[in-house]
Each structure stands twice: as structure tokens, then as C-alpha cells.
Design an enzyme around this catalytic site. Structure first.
Site, PDB file in Angstrom:
ATOM      1  N   ARG A  13       0.834  -1.221   0.000  1.00 39.21           N
ATOM      2  CA  ARG A  13       0.000   0.000   0.000  1.00 39.21           C
ATOM      3  C   ARG A  13       0.864   1.264   0.000  1.00 39.21           C
ATOM      4  O   ARG A  13       1.003   1.939  -1.009  1.00 39.21           O
ATOM      5  CB  ARG A  13      -0.952  -0.031   1.204  1.00 39.21           C
ATOM      6  CG  ARG A  13      -2.098   0.971   1.121  1.00 39.21           C
ATOM      7  CD  ARG A  13      -1.730   2.396   1.447  1.00 39.21           C
ATOM      8  NE  ARG A  13      -1.193   2.565   2.808  1.00 39.21           N
ATOM      9  CZ  ARG A  13      -0.692   3.717   3.253  1.00 39.21           C
ATOM     10  NH1 ARG A  13      -0.641   4.794   2.465  1.00 39.21           N
ATOM     11  NH2 ARG A  13      -0.192   3.806   4.474  1.00 39.21           N
ATOM     12  N   ASP A  14       1.463   1.598   1.118  1.00 41.97           N
ATOM     13  CA  ASP A  14       2.244   2.850   1.183  1.00 41.97           C
ATOM     14  C   ASP A  14       3.437   2.743   0.235  1.00 41.97           C
ATOM     15  O   ASP A  14       3.853   3.731  -0.371  1.00 41.97           O
ATOM     16  CB  ASP A  14       2.728   3.088   2.624  1.00 41.97           C
ATOM     17  CG  ASP A  14       2.925   4.567   2.946  1.00 41.97           C
ATOM     18  OD1 ASP A  14       2.829   5.391   2.018  1.00 41.97           O
ATOM     19  OD2 ASP A  14       3.170   4.891   4.125  1.00 41.97           O
ATOM     20  N   HIS A 207       8.733   7.590   7.665  1.00 35.87           N
ATOM     21  CA  HIS A 207       9.347   7.623   6.329  1.00 35.87           C
ATOM     22  C   HIS A 207      10.817   7.997   6.533  1.00 35.87           C
ATOM     23  O   HIS A 207      11.183   8.608   7.548  1.00 35.87           O
ATOM     24  CB  HIS A 207       8.586   8.600   5.427  1.00 35.87           C
ATOM     25  CG  HIS A 207       7.248   8.055   5.005  1.00 35.87           C
ATOM     26  ND1 HIS A 207       7.025   7.519   3.766  1.00 35.87           N
ATOM     27  CD2 HIS A 207       6.088   7.910   5.687  1.00 35.87           C
ATOM     28  CE1 HIS A 207       5.775   7.079   3.694  1.00 35.87           C
ATOM     29  NE2 HIS A 207       5.171   7.315   4.858  1.00 35.87           N
ATOM     30  N   CYS A 238       4.110   9.304  -0.348  1.00 33.80           N
ATOM     31  CA  CYS A 238       2.701   9.649  -0.459  1.00 33.80           C
ATOM     32  C   CYS A 238       2.548  10.643  -1.593  1.00 33.80           C
ATOM     33  O   CYS A 238       3.243  11.658  -1.629  1.00 33.80           O
ATOM     34  CB  CYS A 238       2.190  10.268   0.849  1.00 33.80           C
ATOM     35  SG  CYS A 238       0.513  10.911   0.697  1.00 33.80           S
ATOM     36  N   ASN A 247       8.950   4.471   2.958  1.00 34.62           N
ATOM     37  CA  ASN A 247       8.864   4.076   4.360  1.00 34.62           C
ATOM     38  C   ASN A 247      10.219   3.478   4.727  1.00 34.62           C
ATOM     39  O   ASN A 247      10.938   2.978   3.871  1.00 34.62           O
ATOM     40  CB  ASN A 247       7.818   2.965   4.533  1.00 34.62           C
ATOM     41  CG  ASN A 247       6.407   3.436   4.287  1.00 34.62           C
ATOM     42  OD1 ASN A 247       5.984   3.571   3.156  1.00 34.62           O
ATOM     43  ND2 ASN A 247       5.694   3.682   5.351  1.00 34.62           N
TER      44      ASN A 247
HETATM   45  P1  HMG Z   1     -13.447  14.032  -3.063  1.00 32.91           P
HETATM   46  O1  HMG Z   1     -13.203  14.352  -4.493  1.00 32.91           O
HETATM   47  O2  HMG Z   1     -13.641  15.169  -2.104  1.00 32.91           O
HETATM   48  O3  HMG Z   1     -14.658  12.984  -2.891  1.00 32.91           O
HETATM   49  O4  HMG Z   1     -12.282  13.104  -2.558  1.00 32.91           O
HETATM   50  P2  HMG Z   1     -16.159  13.006  -3.251  1.00 32.91           P
HETATM   51  O5  HMG Z   1     -16.884  12.324  -2.151  1.00 32.91           O
HETATM   52  O6  HMG Z   1     -16.600  14.392  -3.660  1.00 32.91           O
HETATM   53  O7  HMG Z   1     -16.231  12.065  -4.540  1.00 32.91           O
HETATM   54  C1  HMG Z   1     -15.592  12.415  -5.767  1.00 32.91           C
HETATM   55  C2  HMG Z   1     -15.482  11.167  -6.652  1.00 32.91           C
HETATM   56  O8  HMG Z   1     -14.671  10.197  -5.998  1.00 32.91           O
HETATM   57  C3  HMG Z   1     -16.817  10.497  -6.910  1.00 32.91           C
HETATM   58  O9  HMG Z   1     -16.725   9.872  -8.181  1.00 32.91           O
HETATM   59  C4  HMG Z   1     -16.855   9.417  -5.847  1.00 32.91           C
HETATM   60  O10 HMG Z   1     -17.671   8.322  -6.204  1.00 32.91           O
HETATM   61  C5  HMG Z   1     -15.414   8.972  -5.820  1.00 32.91           C
HETATM   62  P3  HMG Z   1     -17.320  10.576  -9.510  1.00 32.91           P
HETATM   63  O11 HMG Z   1     -18.772  10.779  -9.204  1.00 32.91           O
HETATM   64  O12 HMG Z   1     -16.584  11.886  -9.665  1.00 32.91           O
HETATM   65  O13 HMG Z   1     -17.030   9.588 -10.596  1.00 32.91           O
HETATM   66  N1  HMG Z   1     -15.024   8.380  -4.529  1.00 32.91           N
HETATM   67  C6  HMG Z   1     -14.482   7.147  -4.403  1.00 32.91           C
HETATM   68  N2  HMG Z   1     -14.142   6.226  -5.314  1.00 32.91           N
HETATM   69  C7  HMG Z   1     -13.613   5.076  -4.832  1.00 32.91           C
HETATM   70  N3  HMG Z   1     -13.387   4.839  -3.527  1.00 32.91           N
HETATM   71  C8  HMG Z   1     -13.717   5.753  -2.599  1.00 32.91           C
HETATM   72  C9  HMG Z   1     -14.287   6.964  -3.034  1.00 32.91           C
HETATM   73  N4  HMG Z   1     -14.717   8.065  -2.374  1.00 32.91           N
HETATM   74  C10 HMG Z   1     -15.179   8.915  -3.303  1.00 32.91           C
HETATM   75  N5  HMG Z   1     -13.484   5.496  -1.305  1.00 32.91           N
HETATM   76  C11 HMG Z   1     -11.422  11.355  -1.185  1.00 32.91           C
HETATM   77  C12 HMG Z   1     -12.207  12.652  -1.227  1.00 32.91           C
HETATM   78  C13 HMG Z   1     -11.141  11.046   0.271  1.00 32.91           C
HETATM   79  C14 HMG Z   1     -12.251  10.231  -1.801  1.00 32.91           C
HETATM   80  C15 HMG Z   1     -10.103  11.543  -1.998  1.00 32.91           C
HETATM   81  O14 HMG Z   1      -9.465  12.704  -1.538  1.00 32.91           O
HETATM   82  C16 HMG Z   1      -9.166  10.385  -1.879  1.00 32.91           C
HETATM   83  O15 HMG Z   1      -9.444   9.295  -2.380  1.00 32.91           O
HETATM   84  N6  HMG Z   1      -8.013  10.580  -1.194  1.00 32.91           N
HETATM   85  C17 HMG Z   1      -7.078   9.515  -0.920  1.00 32.91           C
HETATM   86  C18 HMG Z   1      -5.666  10.039  -0.968  1.00 32.91           C
HETATM   87  C19 HMG Z   1      -4.724   8.908  -0.591  1.00 32.91           C
HETATM   88  O16 HMG Z   1      -5.022   7.733  -0.760  1.00 32.91           O
HETATM   89  N7  HMG Z   1      -3.528   9.286  -0.095  1.00 32.91           N
HETATM   90  C20 HMG Z   1      -2.531   8.343   0.281  1.00 32.91           C
HETATM   91  C21 HMG Z   1      -2.850   7.587   1.545  1.00 32.91           C
HETATM   92  S1  HMG Z   1      -2.554   8.530   3.019  1.00 32.91           S
HETATM   93  C22 HMG Z   1      -0.859   8.289   3.336  1.00 32.91           C
HETATM   94  O17 HMG Z   1      -0.137   7.779   2.515  1.00 32.91           O
HETATM   95  C23 HMG Z   1      -0.324   8.669   4.702  1.00 32.91           C
HETATM   96  C24 HMG Z   1      -0.090   7.436   5.596  1.00 32.91           C
HETATM   97  O18 HMG Z   1       0.844   6.541   4.993  1.00 32.91           O
HETATM   98  C25 HMG Z   1       0.475   7.879   6.954  1.00 32.91           C
HETATM   99  C26 HMG Z   1       1.677   8.816   6.847  1.00 32.91           C
HETATM  100  O19 HMG Z   1       2.651   8.505   6.148  1.00 32.91           O
HETATM  101  O20 HMG Z   1       1.593   9.872   7.500  1.00 32.91           O
HETATM  102  C27 HMG Z   1      -1.386   6.662   5.850  1.00 32.91           C
HETATM  103 MG    MG Z   2       2.968   6.750   5.012  1.00 32.41          MG
END
Ligand code: HMG
Ligand code: MG
Length: 286
Positions: A13-14, A207, A238, A247
Site C-alpha cells: 500500500r504505502d 518515512h 505519499c 517508508n
Molecule cells: P473528493 O473528491 O472530495 O470525494 O475526494 P467526493 O466524495 O466528492 O467524490 C468524488 C469522486 O470520488 C466520486 O466519483 C466518488 O464516487 C469517488 P465521480 O462521481 O466523480 O465519478 N469516490 C471514491 N471512489 C472510490 N473509492 C472511494 C471513493 N470516495 C469517493 N473510497 C477522497 C475525497 C477522500 C475520496 C479523496 O481525496 C481520496 O481518495 N483521497 C485519498 C488520498 C490517498 O489515498 N492518499 C494516500 C494515503 S494517506 C498516506 O499515505 C499517509 C499514511 O501513509 C500515513 C503517513 O505517512 O503519515 C497513511
Molecule cells: Mg505513510
């Protein structure tokens, strides 16, 4: 008997989410299957996030349906909202993780809402998971530094961590998202968070951008933490945290822990092979 430290494997994942070239689904499945044979108890497999935001994770369903489910392993997935949670349940994820931030800038860039809005969004997800008896892990990102807002206050980290814990997360993973933390800033942050939550409810997620992750693990061990997130081969980053490198490498963490006399349950030879395979998946962003 030596004390056990849990390594939560993040590679699939990450590790892979930041790769610009799409890693074929079959190779993602092979990575998870190899990791399942290494002795991990916990593997974060993929993310049920918007494919427009993170195209690399668009095959989350196929990956979850394709992997071998080792009975001793908990297979976890990221779920930012109820939509993602529903998809995770359909593929029988053992555990889900919500991901919030201690900084506003990162929250907006990563999940398109404020920190307060994200908490409201997580509430119905946690309620559903509790009804389904699915454990929820909570991430707090940017625990010392944010790529958009600068230094993070330890009090804010403690506030968000406690809020997620009180909502029902069984464990809070504290993320040094861009690897800017030092033993000094991580130590101070932990001192504050430990005022609200016990060490056994916390995990360290470091990280390794500046090569300090192992030192940050050492200070966290000193403070009592016994769960750490890492990725085989040091994969990772990320897409919404510019400068976030991989990581910390699982094999380096396992070696450090072994040197310090801790037990991890990992088979080091198999881990080495899995790390080589993980590195072979790296494309243009390596
Ligand atoms: P948004 O655009 O505000 O969402 O995104 P929305 O609710 O307005 O929906 C927009 C579109 O996204 C719609 O589709 C929804 O159906 C779809 P459309 O009608 O335009 O075709 N949608 C989805 N599709 C699939 N799965 C879903 C989903 N939700 C909505 N779950 C949202 C908000 C949260 C969805 C978006 O910002 C997003 O997906 N963000 C994820 C970013 C991400 O994955 N970042 C990396 C992980 S975090 C990380 O790495 C940090 C960590 O490792 C810890 C650290 O290191 O600190 C964990
Ligand atoms: Mg991370």
C-alpha cells in the site's frame, strides 16, 4: 523469552501507491503472497480510495480477491470514507484504516477536507465497522512536520490521536509522513501524546527521507512503543506529500530489532527475497 515487536508491513500500500508506473495487478498479488510467507501478522494490502486521486490503487478489489489469505495474517486496507469501507467489506478485509492529519494543509491536499470535517466523515465509517466487528486503525499524519504548513504542534497531534482513539480506533499510527522528524522532535511529540494515550495503543510510522527513521524507532522504543510500520525494500511515499520518500525498510527495522534483542517472528531469508522482489517493481519514480 524476548519481547515481541509487531512490524506492520506497508509495502503493497504505502510502498506502491507513489509509483508513477502502474504496477500490474498480478505483481501486486505476488508481492502480498510473498510477504504472507515471511511471518508478518499484519499486512496493509491496498486502498479503497478514489482512483482519480491515487490511480495506482485502482485495482484494490482485484488485489484483495487475488491474494492468498494466510490464516495467521490480518489483511488491512485504507478506507477514507463509507464508500471505501463498503468496498472493503465486499472483499472481506480483516481490518480497515482511516487516515487523518494533525495539519490542515495536508488534510486538504490528501483527503480534500479540513481536519474537523475528516473526523465527521470517519464517524459513520467507525459505527459501521463496530457493528460488523471489523477493527479500525487510525493514522495521524504529519506528526512533526507538514509539507504545506511547516512544524506541527505536539498538542494538535495528541488531540487528533485521542479523538480517533475515543471514536473507536484500536490503535493510532503516528505518521512522520515526509520523514522530517528527528529523535528530538519525535521524542517531544511522543511525550505529549503519551499524556493522553498509553504506548501500547500507539504505533510509529516513519518515512526515511532524511535517513533518521531507525533513530526515530529507537527513541519510540525507549518511550514504550512496540508496533512499527515499514515497507519491504524501503518502497514508498505519499503522492500528496511532496518529498515524502519511502517508508523505512522492513528488513532494516527487523535487523535493528533483532540486534536489540526483540522478537519479530520474521523469517529474514524470505524477507530478503521479498525485498528484492519489491525493489524490482520500482519504476520511473525509483
Ligand atoms: P473528493 O473528491 O472530495 O470525494 O475526494 P467526493 O466524495 O466528492 O467524490 C468524488 C469522486 O470520488 C466520486 O466519483 C466518488 O464516487 C469517488 P465521480 O462521481 O466523480 O465519478 N469516490 C471514491 N471512489 C472510490 N473509492 C472511494 C471513493 N470516495 C469517493 N473510497 C477522497 C475525497 C477522500 C475520496 C479523496 O481525496 C481520496 O481518495 N483521497 C485519498 C488520498 C490517498 O489515498 N492518499 C494516500 C494515503 S494517506 C498516506 O499515505 C499517509 C499514511 O501513509 C500515513 C503517513 O505517512 O503519515 C497513511
Ligand atoms: Mg505513510
Amino acid at each position: 523469552m524476548s519481547e515481541f515487536v509487531t512490524i506492520f508491513e506497508m509495502g503493497p500500500r504505502d510502498g506502491l501507491q507513489n509509483e508513477t508506473n502502474f504496477v500490474p495487478t498480478g505483481q501486486k498479488i505476488e508481492l502480498v503472497d510473498r510477504l504472507s510467507g515471511c511471518g508478518f501478522r499484519k499486512i496493509e494490502v491496498t486502498s479503497f480510495v478514489s482512483p482519480k486521486w491515487v490511480p495506482q490503487m485502482a485495482d484494490a478489489q482485484e488485489v484483495m480477491e487475488g491474494i492468498y489469505r494466510h490464516p495467521a495474517v490480518t489483511y488491512s486496507v485504507l478506507t477514507p470514507n463509507v464508500k471505501g469501507y463498503g468496498a472493503a467489506v465486499r472483499v472481506s478485509a480483516d481490518e480497515v484504516a482511516i487516515f487523518g492529519s494533525a495539519s490542515e494543509g495536508f488534510s486538504r491536499k490528501n483527503i480534500n477536507c479540513s481536519v474537523a470535517e475528516s473526523i465527521e466523515r470517519f464517524k459513520p465509517l467507525i459505527e459501521k465497522a463496530q457493528k460488523d466487528a471489523i477493527p479500525v486503525r487510525g493514522y495521524v499524519s504529519c506528526v512533526t512536520d507538514c509539507p504545506y504548513d511547516g512544524a506541527t504542534s505536539p498538542a494538535k497531534v495528541a488531540e487528533v490521536a485521542k479523538t480517533l482513539f475515543d471514536l473507536g480506533c484500536y490503535e493510532i499510527s503516528l505518521g512522520d509522513t515526509i520523514g522530517a522528524g528527528t529523535p528530538e522532535t519525535i521524542g517531544k511529540m511522543l511525550d505529549t501524546v503519551l499524556g493522553d494515550l498509553p504506548a501500547e495503543k500507539l504505533a510509529g510510522h516513519f518515512h526515511d527521507t532524511k535517513g533518521r527513521a531507525l533513530e526515530n524507532i529507537e527513541i519510540s522504543l525507549d518511550k514504550g512503543l512496540r508496533t512499527f510500520d515499514s515497507a519491504v525494500g524501503g518502497l514508498g511515499g505519499c503522492p500528496y506529500a511532496p518529498g515524502a520518500k519511502g517508508n523505512v525498510a522492513t528488513e532494516a527495522v527487523a535487523a535493528l530489532l533483532s540486534d536489540k534483542g526483540f522478537e519479530t517472528g520474521l523469517d529474514m531469508d524470505k524477507l530478503k527475497d521479498a525485498a528484492a522482489f519489491a525493489r524490482s517493481l520500482r519504476g520511473a519514480s525509483a
